[in-house]
Design a protein around this motif. Sequence first.
Motif, PDB file in Angstrom:
ATOM      1  N   GLU A  16       0.827  -1.212   0.000  1.00  0.00           N
ATOM      2  CA  GLU A  16       0.000   0.000   0.000  1.00  0.00           C
ATOM      3  C   GLU A  16       0.858   1.258   0.000  1.00  0.00           C
ATOM      4  O   GLU A  16       0.395   2.328  -0.394  1.00  0.00           O
ATOM      5  N   ARG A  17       2.106   1.140   0.410  1.00  0.00           N
ATOM      6  CA  ARG A  17       3.045   2.262   0.420  1.00  0.00           C
ATOM      7  C   ARG A  17       3.975   2.246  -0.793  1.00  0.00           C
ATOM      8  O   ARG A  17       4.942   2.990  -0.849  1.00  0.00           O
ATOM      9  N   THR A  74       9.915   1.672   5.975  1.00  0.00           N
ATOM     10  CA  THR A  74       9.450   2.736   5.087  1.00  0.00           C
ATOM     11  C   THR A  74      10.356   3.957   5.167  1.00  0.00           C
ATOM     12  O   THR A  74      10.754   4.528   4.148  1.00  0.00           O
TER      13      THR A  74
END
Length: 232
Positions: free
Chosen positions: A76-77, A216
């Motif tokens: 999703e990132r 991330t």
Amino acid sequence: MAQQQPQEYELEVVTLDRYAAGVEELTLHTNAGPITARLHPATPGAAVVVWVGGSGGGLDGPAGGMYPRLAGQLAERGIASLRLHYRQPNYLEDCVVDVLLAVQYLAEQRGYGPVGLVGHSFGGAVVVSAGALSPVVGAVVAMSSQTYGTDLASQVSPRPLLVLHGTDDEILPHRCSENIYERAQQPKELLLYPGCRHGLDECRDQVDADVVHWLTTQLRTASLPPVGDAGE
């Protein structure tokens, strides 16, 4: 008697065995046997994380399937993931080779990079070693790690290293991760989870959040060598 030469490992071909629910079921065929993997793809040029298990291998990881769960969150990132099952679980050098061949495939054939490595227990030693040896690795996470096989911990730098451990680990004491942290160079981070055992089930939600946030952040800022250096 002539001295036996060490085997040179090569990735020969990668086959797509099945595509289901957005995941590529892959076999990485090497001259030493097949490696089973699951790729959660992203656009070329995206960062990618390689996930490896403990001494028994496997594709799902600790804490009730952490690896597919976090692979979905990272997708999703915009970050890809490759979950890898070793050819020869519990053989450290062979498992390190498997990770290096997977990294080579992701960088050279799929166009991903930088690469993050995540390993649990025995896999912590695998990713510390592979992270120190591969120039396209941008971050390393060792969870509930053993110390055997982490001699290269100081050479992970300048890539960031995260070591995390539960304080109630019944298999490997949290002193193992503290030892790796002490021998590693900056940048490095140590996270201890009070009351959490080896499989990290008791602190699952916090570990999930911490690992996703850390990966991330680090992969967004990771720097890589020029393309021509990737295979050197």
